[in-house]
Enzyme design. Structure first.
Site, PDB file in Angstrom:
ATOM      1  N   CYS A 286      -1.265  -4.229  21.760  1.00 28.51           N
ATOM      2  CA  CYS A 286      -0.183  -3.726  20.905  1.00 28.51           C
ATOM      3  C   CYS A 286      -0.539  -2.290  20.507  1.00 28.51           C
ATOM      4  CB  CYS A 286      -0.055  -4.595  19.661  1.00 28.51           C
ATOM      5  SG  CYS A 286       1.018  -3.834  18.431  1.00 28.51           S
TER       6      CYS A 286
ATOM      7  N   HIS B 224      -0.998  -2.395  16.471  1.00 31.62           N
ATOM      8  CA  HIS B 224      -2.082  -3.175  15.876  1.00 31.62           C
ATOM      9  C   HIS B 224      -3.370  -3.156  16.693  1.00 31.62           C
ATOM     10  CE1 HIS B 224       1.543  -4.826  13.869  1.00 31.62           C
ATOM     11  NE2 HIS B 224       0.742  -4.713  12.835  1.00 31.62           N
TER      12      HIS B 224
ATOM     13  N   CYS C 241       3.522  -9.647  20.474  1.00 37.92           N
ATOM     14  CA  CYS C 241       2.579  -9.332  19.382  1.00 37.92           C
ATOM     15  C   CYS C 241       2.980 -10.120  18.141  1.00 37.92           C
ATOM     16  CB  CYS C 241       2.571  -7.846  19.047  1.00 37.92           C
ATOM     17  SG  CYS C 241       1.528  -7.507  17.588  1.00 37.92           S
TER      18      CYS C 241
ATOM     19  N   HIS D 291       4.064   1.554   2.177  1.00 38.17           N
ATOM     20  CA  HIS D 291       5.282   0.892   1.703  1.00 38.17           C
ATOM     21  C   HIS D 291       5.912   1.695   0.566  1.00 38.17           C
ATOM     22  CE1 HIS D 291       2.633  -2.664   2.940  1.00 38.17           C
ATOM     23  NE2 HIS D 291       3.555  -2.575   3.880  1.00 38.17           N
TER      24      HIS D 291
ATOM     25  N   LYS E 142      -2.663  -2.294   6.487  1.00 44.37           N
ATOM     26  CA  LYS E 142      -3.534  -3.354   6.005  1.00 44.37           C
ATOM     27  C   LYS E 142      -4.462  -3.824   7.120  1.00 44.37           C
ATOM     28  CE  LYS E 142      -4.947  -6.655   3.361  1.00 44.37           C
ATOM     29  NZ  LYS E 142      -4.804  -7.527   2.307  1.00 44.37           N
TER      30      LYS E 142
ATOM     31  N   HIS F 219       0.848  -1.185   0.000  1.00 45.50           N
ATOM     32  CA  HIS F 219       0.000   0.000   0.000  1.00 45.50           C
ATOM     33  C   HIS F 219       0.881   1.231   0.000  1.00 45.50           C
ATOM     34  CE1 HIS F 219       0.743   0.695   4.273  1.00 45.50           C
ATOM     35  NE2 HIS F 219       0.334  -0.548   4.560  1.00 45.50           N
TER      36      HIS F 219
ATOM     37  N   CYS G 254       3.607  -7.891  14.979  1.00 48.17           N
ATOM     38  CA  CYS G 254       4.908  -7.205  14.958  1.00 48.17           C
ATOM     39  C   CYS G 254       6.045  -8.209  14.985  1.00 48.17           C
ATOM     40  CB  CYS G 254       5.090  -6.305  16.181  1.00 48.17           C
ATOM     41  SG  CYS G 254       3.993  -4.903  16.277  1.00 48.17           S
TER      42      CYS G 254
ATOM     43  N   LYS H  54      -2.627   5.481  11.326  1.00 51.20           N
ATOM     44  CA  LYS H  54      -1.620   4.959  10.403  1.00 51.20           C
ATOM     45  C   LYS H  54      -2.326   4.136   9.336  1.00 51.20           C
ATOM     46  CE  LYS H  54       2.272   1.792  10.020  1.00 51.20           C
ATOM     47  NZ  LYS H  54       2.778   0.502  10.461  1.00 51.20           N
TER      48      LYS H  54
HETATM   49  N1  MSP Z   1       9.648  -6.631   7.432  1.00 53.32           N
HETATM   50  C1  MSP Z   1       9.835  -5.528   8.321  1.00 53.32           C
HETATM   51  C2  MSP Z   1      11.092  -4.761   7.991  1.00 53.32           C
HETATM   52  C3  MSP Z   1      12.355  -5.552   8.001  1.00 53.32           C
HETATM   53  S1  MSP Z   1      13.717  -4.600   7.515  1.00 53.32           S
HETATM   54  C4  MSP Z   1      15.040  -5.521   7.894  1.00 53.32           C
HETATM   55  C5  MSP Z   1       8.644  -4.580   8.201  1.00 53.32           C
HETATM   56  N2  MSP Z   1       7.924  -4.673   7.101  1.00 53.32           N
HETATM   57  S2  MSP Z   1       6.607  -3.819   6.796  1.00 53.32           S
HETATM   58  O1  MSP Z   1       6.178  -4.251   5.507  1.00 53.32           O
HETATM   59  O2  MSP Z   1       5.681  -3.947   7.865  1.00 53.32           O
HETATM   60  O3  MSP Z   1       7.013  -2.306   6.788  1.00 53.32           O
HETATM   61  C6  MSP Z   1       8.041  -1.858   5.979  1.00 53.32           C
HETATM   62  C7  MSP Z   1       8.123  -0.355   5.939  1.00 53.32           C
HETATM   63  O4  MSP Z   1       6.909   0.230   5.530  1.00 53.32           O
HETATM   64  C8  MSP Z   1       8.466   0.276   7.281  1.00 53.32           C
HETATM   65  O5  MSP Z   1       9.474   1.249   7.082  1.00 53.32           O
HETATM   66  C9  MSP Z   1       7.205   0.940   7.698  1.00 53.32           C
HETATM   67  O6  MSP Z   1       7.440   2.049   8.503  1.00 53.32           O
HETATM   68  C10 MSP Z   1       6.651   1.331   6.343  1.00 53.32           C
HETATM   69  N3  MSP Z   1       5.244   1.627   6.437  1.00 53.32           N
HETATM   70  C11 MSP Z   1       4.201   0.756   6.512  1.00 53.32           C
HETATM   71  N4  MSP Z   1       3.063   1.489   6.673  1.00 53.32           N
HETATM   72  C12 MSP Z   1       3.368   2.820   6.716  1.00 53.32           C
HETATM   73  C13 MSP Z   1       2.636   4.010   6.702  1.00 53.32           C
HETATM   74  N5  MSP Z   1       1.323   4.038   6.819  1.00 53.32           N
HETATM   75  N6  MSP Z   1       3.320   5.171   6.529  1.00 53.32           N
HETATM   76  C14 MSP Z   1       4.668   5.200   6.288  1.00 53.32           C
HETATM   77  N7  MSP Z   1       5.365   4.094   6.281  1.00 53.32           N
HETATM   78  C15 MSP Z   1       4.806   2.918   6.766  1.00 53.32           C
HETATM   79  O7  MSP Z   1       8.447  -3.787   9.099  1.00 53.32           O
END
Ligand code: MSP
Length: 501
Positions: A143, A146, A125, A20, A298, A17, A128, A295
């Protein structure tokens, strides 16, 4: 000089989304900017495919975790392409080459005596994949991210002696004031360290989806160790027959969201030191994109699909909007209405029109050839001067001030718009005695948008690239205002940001 920049690797339990995409775009802007400075850049992104979040999601769908990973990893790859990410490699942690290298590094941590067996008890969690300390818990043992009730877990497993690295970490932070930027995140990480570090569990006895510990295959490695190591392992197999580790390690910048600060700013450098490897040079922490007050995520179901936004506004507009609307580092809300407003006023009017008018006037008044003239003192100096803007942007981006750098560029876009209005080339064109002045104004406009397009190129590669081509600027290197003379044949192009219906 080599410059290695990374994004976090994304969990394949969800579809990509905008949150990411935001992290990826931030890293991409830095990567592209450094390439424009002539650095030897390597830009890595990828997917995190092991661990509980993925295993749980696969279970819910009734499929094996690898199948879920194989289905979702390409979606993250496509997301990268859709947002114009210029990554040099895409790592998947289910790659056996990654596993082999992780085992090697972890064995060194073991051999160096930094792990031991013990019992862990705490609030866990599963989303997480992290134990929460009492301080971190939400109301009623939930959490905070979440908003789900947590379970008290007790397990026997292996521990990483994080507490033994307190002094090394303090020294690292003292020696490198910019190890973590922005500084409010640095302070957060540092005070976490100063409150005293507890050892962290390194393995999970119950988990089946993960890498076995090299010295005790009855236990699976806690996903974060396998995941963090991606930054290091990828270099050993990203290029066939070539090991890039010496060329690019240590990484210059890890880009990540504030939710995973502790893993990157505390555990990661300690793990590297434990393995006898060099910690990264620095990391850049951003805030969350919010929808309303929450935030975007998903599990909360309030996501904006980047492909929908791109279909409507284009990838460049999305990239621009995210870094213009939300001050990089802080949390900020995004909305469809916000996109539309910025698109109209800033992209279509301020920038798109300035470019179109400039090209049109050069064609109409000078047969499509940029006149040869000198920088106008009026534009070159004073507040928001065009001269030196490249240095201003460089300096800001060295500190990962992505929003401030964009604002510095935009102040010059507005400055050029005022210049056209004040100089009135359409009036000058009616008066033969003003020919030299007309040439000067047209030259300054062309040179101004050339320099700004080069600075905007990392933010908006597609449209800036088109404009630079139209200006017969083939190089993609930062350049100073006035560095190029006239004489180039320009081309008219359709509007960079057409008006929306
Ligand atoms: N798999 C772990 C990271 C491992 S790195 C060695 C993880 N994955 S994640 O898919 O949940 O998130 C990855 C990135 O996306 C993080 O930097 C997280 O902050 C970012 N984001 C996910 N949702 C977000 C928002 N709504 N806004 C900004 N970034 C956010 O964590």
């Amino acid at each position: 000089m080599s410059y290695y920049v990374t994004t976090p690797i994304y969990y394949v339990n969800a579809e990509p989304h905008l949150g990411h995409a935001y992290t990826t775009i931030a890293a991409d802007i830095i990567a592209r900017h450094m390439r424009e400075r002539g650095e030897d850049v390597f830009f890595l992104t990828g997917t995190d495919e092991h661990g509980e979040p993925v295993a749980l999601a696969a279970e819910r769908e009734g499929i094996p975790p690898q199948e879920l990973a194989d289905r979702n990893a390409p979606r993250f790859q496509e997301m990268g392409e859709r947002v114009e990410a210029s990554n040099d490699f895409f790592i998947r942690t289910s790659d056996p080459r990654h596993a082999a290298r992780v085992a090697e590094v972890m064995q060194r941590v073991y051999d160096n005596g930094h792990v031991y067996e013990g019992v862990y008890e705490g609030w866990y969690c599963p989303r997480c994949a992290d134990f929460k300390t009492e301080r971190e818990l939400g109301p009623g043992h939930t959490c905070p991210i979440h908003e789900i009730p947590l379970e008290r877990e007790r397990e026997e497993n292996w521990f990483f002696r994080l507490s033994a690295f307190e002094d090394d970490l303090k020294r690292l932070y003292a020696e490198r004031p910019d190890f973590v930027v922005p500084d409010y995140r640095r302070n957060e990480a540092l005070s976490f360290i100063e409150r005293g570090l507890e050892d962290v569990s390194l393995s999970r006895p119950k988990l089946e989806w993960g890498m076995p510990l090299p010295w005790d295959p009855s236990q699976r490695m806690y996903v974060w160790f396998d995941a963090l190591l991606n930054y290091y392992t990828a270099l050993s197999f990203a290029r066939d027959g070539e090991d890039l580790t010496d060329r690019y390690w240590p990484a210059n910048r890890h880009v990540l969201g504030k939710d995973i600060l502790k893993f990157h700013a505390v555990i990661w450098p300690a793990l590297l030191i434990a393995a006898g490897l060099e910690p990264p040079r620095g990391m850049v922490i951003h805030g969350f994109l919010l929808m309303g007050e929450k935030k975007m995520s998903k599990s909360l179901g309030n996501v904006l699909d980047p492909t929908e936004v791109i279909d409507r506004f284009g990838a460049d507009a999305l990239r621009f909007y995210c870094f213009r609307e939300v001050s990089f580092g802080r949390d900020g809300s995004v909305s469809a209405a916000g996109f539309e407003a910025r698109y109209e006023t800033e992209l279509a009017n301020d920038w798109g029109n300035l470019a179109s008018r400039t090209l049109a006037m050069i064609e109409r008044y000078r047969g499509g050839v940029v006149p040869d003239a000198e920088p106008d003192a009026e534009l070159a100096s004073g507040e928001d001067a065009l001269a030196g803007v490249d240095g201003v942007v460089r300096e800001l981006l060295d500190r990962a001030e992505l929003t401030q750098a964009l604002e510095a560029i935009w102040a010059r876009v507005r400055r050029l718009n005022r210049y056209v209005e004040e100089a009135r080339p359409w009036d000058l064109a009616k008066d033969d005695s003003q020919a030299a002045r007309l040439e000067q104004v047209l030259y300054n406009l062309a040179e101004g948008i050339r320099v700004l397009a080069l600075l905007l190129h990392p933010y908006m590669p597609e449209t800036s690239g088109r404009l630079l081509d139209a200006l017969a600027e083939g190089a993609r290197e930062l350049d100073a205002f006035g560095a190029r003379g006239g004489g180039q044949a320009i081309e008219r192009i359709p509007p960079l940001f057409p008006k929306l219906d």
